[in-house]
Write a protein that holds these residues in place. Structure first.
Motif, PDB file in Angstrom:
ATOM      1  N   ARG A 100      34.623 -21.736 -23.035  1.00  0.00           N
ATOM      2  CA  ARG A 100      33.722 -22.548 -22.218  1.00  0.00           C
ATOM      3  C   ARG A 100      33.439 -23.903 -22.876  1.00  0.00           C
ATOM      4  O   ARG A 100      33.353 -24.932 -22.189  1.00  0.00           O
ATOM      5  N   ALA A 101      33.320 -23.944 -24.171  1.00  0.00           N
ATOM      6  CA  ALA A 101      33.054 -25.207 -24.869  1.00  0.00           C
ATOM      7  C   ALA A 101      34.218 -26.183 -24.687  1.00  0.00           C
ATOM      8  O   ALA A 101      34.012 -27.386 -24.462  1.00  0.00           O
ATOM      9  N   ASP A 104      34.053 -27.450 -21.107  1.00  0.00           N
ATOM     10  CA  ASP A 104      32.975 -28.443 -20.976  1.00  0.00           C
ATOM     11  C   ASP A 104      33.366 -29.772 -21.616  1.00  0.00           C
ATOM     12  O   ASP A 104      33.033 -30.840 -21.098  1.00  0.00           O
ATOM     13  N   HIS A 105      34.092 -29.698 -22.730  1.00  0.00           N
ATOM     14  CA  HIS A 105      34.567 -30.921 -23.388  1.00  0.00           C
ATOM     15  C   HIS A 105      35.516 -31.691 -22.466  1.00  0.00           C
ATOM     16  O   HIS A 105      35.436 -32.916 -22.352  1.00  0.00           O
ATOM     17  N   PHE A 107      35.567 -31.503 -19.208  1.00  0.00           N
ATOM     18  CA  PHE A 107      34.765 -32.072 -18.117  1.00  0.00           C
ATOM     19  C   PHE A 107      34.083 -33.369 -18.552  1.00  0.00           C
ATOM     20  O   PHE A 107      33.987 -34.329 -17.787  1.00  0.00           O
TER      21      PHE A 107
END
Length: 145
Positions: A100-101, A104-105, A107
């Motif tokens: 997920r990290a 998100d990066h 995004f």
């Protein structure tokens, strides 16, 4: 032996409605296509032109288009990067245990690319508009109420 009677008014009405639908589609397609064909820049760059194209003379719009065409390559670079980031996100999301990290990066990187593209288009467009003669720019003022 039984004969089926043809309801000719219904056949004519159906054919007429079908023909009207086809003609409406052709007219709508040609309207939208001709609006797109007038500007020799890609769609992301054309979005900024719409409000100007409605209010400014064609020669002024052509000047704006020329300025936008000059940054087309740079804009395409941003678009290519956005597509690559989207593919990366899809790849990360397809993993059995998505990170997920990392997603998100990506995004966050997409938001930066979108902002850079938007800034490029908007600043190029307004710079071209500001170079137009003042009497032409007055056409951009909102109508008096």
């Amino acid at each position: 032996m039984s004969r089926t009677r043809i309801n000719w008014p219904l056949v004519v009405l159906t054919a007429s409605l079908a023909l009207n639908g086809v003609l409406a589609g052709i007219l709508a397609t040609s309207y939208f296509r001709s609006a797109d064909d007038t500007h020799r820049v890609s769609r992301p760059l054309r979005l900024e032109l719409r409000s100007f194209a409605e209010r400014l003379p064609e020669a002024s719009v052509d000047r704006i288009v020329a300025r936008l065409a000059a940054v087309e390559g740079e804009a395409e670079g941003h678009i290519s990067r956005l597509r690559a980031l989207r593919r990366e996100i899809n790849g990360l999301a397809a993993e059995p245990s998505p990170d997920r990290a990392a997603i998100d990066h990506r995004f966050a990187e997409i938001r930066q690319e979108v902002a850079a593209l938007q800034s490029l288009v908007q600043s190029t467009t307004i710079d071209a508009v500001l170079e137009l003669p003042p009497d032409v720019r007055t056409r951009l003022a909102p109508p008096a109420e």
